[in-house]
Design an enzyme around this catalytic site. Sequence first.
Site, short mmCIF file in Angstrom:
data_model
loop_
_atom_site.label_atom_id
_atom_site.label_comp_id
_atom_site.label_asym_id
_atom_site.label_seq_id
_atom_site.Cartn_x
_atom_site.Cartn_y
_atom_site.Cartn_z
N GLN A 36 -5.65 -3.14 10.69
CA GLN A 36 -4.50 -2.53 11.35
C GLN A 36 -4.86 -1.25 12.09
OE1 GLN A 36 -0.57 -2.69 9.41
NE2 GLN A 36 -1.63 -3.53 7.63
N LYS A 74 0.83 -1.21 0.00
CA LYS A 74 0.00 0.00 0.00
C LYS A 74 0.86 1.26 0.00
CE LYS A 74 -2.22 -1.16 3.76
NZ LYS A 74 -1.69 -2.52 3.95
N ASP A 94 -1.99 7.99 3.74
CA ASP A 94 -1.53 6.65 4.12
C ASP A 94 -2.15 6.30 5.47
OD1 ASP A 94 -0.22 4.28 3.93
OD2 ASP A 94 1.79 5.07 4.30
N GLU A 95 -2.22 5.04 5.82
CA GLU A 95 -2.75 4.59 7.11
C GLU A 95 -4.11 5.23 7.39
OE1 GLU A 95 -1.13 2.29 8.56
OE2 GLU A 95 1.03 2.59 8.39
N1 ATP Z 1 5.23 -5.47 -6.49
C1 ATP Z 1 6.16 -5.67 -5.56
N2 ATP Z 1 7.25 -6.39 -5.83
C2 ATP Z 1 8.19 -6.60 -4.87
N3 ATP Z 1 8.12 -6.13 -3.63
C3 ATP Z 1 7.05 -5.41 -3.28
C4 ATP Z 1 6.02 -5.14 -4.22
N4 ATP Z 1 5.09 -4.40 -3.58
C5 ATP Z 1 5.52 -4.23 -2.32
N5 ATP Z 1 6.69 -4.82 -2.12
C6 ATP Z 1 7.47 -4.86 -0.85
O1 ATP Z 1 6.66 -5.37 0.17
C7 ATP Z 1 6.95 -4.75 1.42
C8 ATP Z 1 5.70 -4.17 2.00
O2 ATP Z 1 5.27 -3.03 1.28
P1 ATP Z 1 4.54 -1.82 1.95
O3 ATP Z 1 5.24 -1.41 3.18
O4 ATP Z 1 4.28 -0.81 0.92
O5 ATP Z 1 3.19 -2.55 2.34
P2 ATP Z 1 1.98 -2.00 3.14
O6 ATP Z 1 0.79 -2.58 2.50
O7 ATP Z 1 2.06 -0.54 3.28
O8 ATP Z 1 2.22 -2.71 4.51
P3 ATP Z 1 1.62 -2.43 5.94
O9 ATP Z 1 0.18 -2.12 5.77
O10 ATP Z 1 1.84 -3.73 6.64
O11 ATP Z 1 2.42 -1.35 6.55
C9 ATP Z 1 7.99 -3.71 1.13
O12 ATP Z 1 9.24 -4.19 1.46
C10 ATP Z 1 7.86 -3.48 -0.36
O13 ATP Z 1 9.07 -3.07 -0.93
#
Ligand code: ATP
Length: 726
Positions: A250, A32, A219-220
């Site tokens: 979350q 995200k 975000d969040e």
């Molecule tokens: N398409 C992709 N290919 C490879 N790695 C990815 C891809 N998308 C996300 N990631 C990796 O996955 C991990 C999680 O991404 P991110 O922090 O953006 O997720 P999030 O959904 O915001 O997580 P959370 O809600 O748990 O905080 C990061 O290390 C990011 O680099």
Amino acid sequence: MKILKSLNEVQKEAVVYNSGPHIIVAGAGSGKTKVLTHKIAYIIEEGIEPSSILALTFTNKAANEMKERILGLIGSSKAKQIWMGTFHSIFSRILRTEAPKLGYRSNFSIYDKEDSVSLVSNMLEEFNMTNDNLNPSHVQHKISQQKNKMIYPEEFAKNYIQNIFDKKVAYLYPFYNKRLFENNSMDFDDLLLKPIELLNSDSKLLAKYRSQFKYILVDEFQDTNHAQYELLKLLVHGKTKICVVGDDAQSIYGWRGADIKNMLDFEKDFEKAKIFRLEQNYRSTKNILLAADSIIKNNSEQINKTLWTSNEDGEPVTLIKSSDEKDEAFLIAKQIKQEIATKKLSLNDIAIFYRINIQSRAIEEALRREKLPYKIVGGTEFYQRKEVKDLIAYLRILINQNDEESLLRIMNYPQRGIGNTSIVKMIAFARKHNLSLFQTMSRIFEVIEVKERIQKNVKQFKILLDKYVELKDKLSISELISALVDDLGVLKMYKEEGTSESMQRYENVLELLASIRQFEKDNSKIKLEDFLGDVSLMAGVDMMDTKDNSLTMMTIHSSKGLEFPVVFITGCEEDIFPLHRKFDTDSIVDEERRLFYVAITRAEKKVYVTYARSRYRFGEVAYQSRSRFIDELDENVVEELNGPYGKRSGRKKKSFYDELYQHGYDYDFSQEQRSLRVGSRVTHDVFGMGKIIAITGAGDMQKVTVAFEHDVTKTLLSKFANLKIV
DNA sequence: GTCGTTCCAATTTTT
DNA sequence: TTGGAACGAC
Ligand SMILES: Nc1ncnc2c1ncn2[C@@H]1O[C@H](COP(=O)(O)OP(=O)(O)OP(=O)(O)O)[C@@H](O)[C@H]1O
């Protein structure tokens, strides 16, 4: 296009989407934040002015990281011009320019929780309400809750009074606001409320900011409160593009006013909102996701989401049992050493999470003993420490002389013979003549109730302050504070006291000086006003240094949005995690469960869950039973490292013997003690459900104090009480 | 007004 | 157990 390259199909779609409001609802680790980051980079590449983008993050640290990533993606320093930061920091920045329209001066102080509480406390004293049995911090909390729900004093008094406490709060609430205003100060809630008032009342201004922010990204989003949502609704109009991302599972800041309802309402409030769902998790192993899912599925109210990963199965979640918190800490240290030795990990790859800050003590001790370097993120934050806040208060008063809370802090720090009685007299004079306390100091010789000798002390103090008010525009911040520290002689004072606490304070003052110098280096030409603003809005994680090689320790709340290869979740015991007081509703336990979900999903490769059978709480041993969350974990992905009492049984209901084991062998199993102990839940024929909060005496004379529902607490003779354990 | 002693709540989580 | 508030003696 390079920006889209590292994204999957849905992520790409979401990044490129431009036809209206959209919300990305997705589980942990699905990218995200990554989508948001890439989206901003994409928009800029498309030729949109960075300064027309408003990007709201949960912490300043997250904002900085995002900026850096964007910089990496577009390779231009344009990223600096994006309006990026927390709601609080962005809107305080806007208020610095716009607050005069509301009658504030732009040099207003920002009151953190402690300042607000002390304001309430001073009000109670002034209003002769110290005997009303009001806890200032409860009052402040209640007021804050109303403010972030945008319930104003009149409305609160009219529609929300349920008990005597509410009634008193309703009485204080308008005065509290008034005092803030007179102090030319805003509390955290004002930083959101005042912009709302402003934008609602001034259509020209509204138009200005609506055309300023063409893109708004959040975000969040699951942890935004009503006021924040209202701000978004105000700023978004026909042409604004809005994109929010969040995961209802979350949401962990409900206690601070955050409301998941915002996520559900989004579709309703923003016409033709499109929903994107990201389902692939890139962070964690299959086992970790399984474990996380087995937890969160116990919550009834959830937005349906799928989450899968192509990562390896990985290791199971490892349960570590310990006898007490010291043992727990030692076992953690031992396990960390093993992890490092066997898996080529660096200390930076490992994080230790806890529910409450106090838990860090025992762990710190063990890590020090085992010579494992660590850093604590958040905790009693640096800028919260008394001696640091005292010095900051000097700086604040130089900028904003109406800031009475700051002035009161320093009036007699360091001691200069201005005691409480004189201060009370001065305040009375100030109120009577409609002056600020600061102005009153100039006319101290008219305050005849104050002794002559003390009038002179006040005069001296005033001269000192005037001197620095004069100097503040001539010196840099670090020169100013160094001169001040010298003048006040606080370093000398602490050194002479010589106690270990004083030496700690001494160190802290030096650290403050150093950190201000650093701050100046990082932000050239920064003004004192801005420095103070930043300091008040600094979050614990904002200070986190990821460069040094050390373990990371923090509360789970602070871990939001971060990721680590190895994660320890500690203190997984009832009454710690879930931490609950007396009668918690399901919704509170649900939030605890989400917190547990957040904790697990920070991990990439390995999760350890630790618990102790007893721990010191309030200076006495409390026997703990292990967390319900442990029992909720899918058995197939859990292993026990050291179950001295055999394998974990899958039984949901514990047998009597399990119960005995839980509570350790050094325990007296006599009948009445087995059944009644502090923390036991009991029912009483008359009073109903309750929880034992104290036990005194023994045998026939044993008395138990029980907190029953509806705030009824009774001390009863257990012989007659006929309490039944539930 | 200051210093020392006693007493009591705190251990939620934080922008 | 600890730290801050409250109280009393000087
Ligand atoms: N398409 C992709 N290919 C490879 N790695 C990815 C891809 N998308 C996300 N990631 C990796 O996955 C991990 C999680 O991404 P991110 O922090 O953006 O997720 P999030 O959904 O915001 O997580 P959370 O809600 O748990 O905080 C990061 O290390 C990011 O680099």
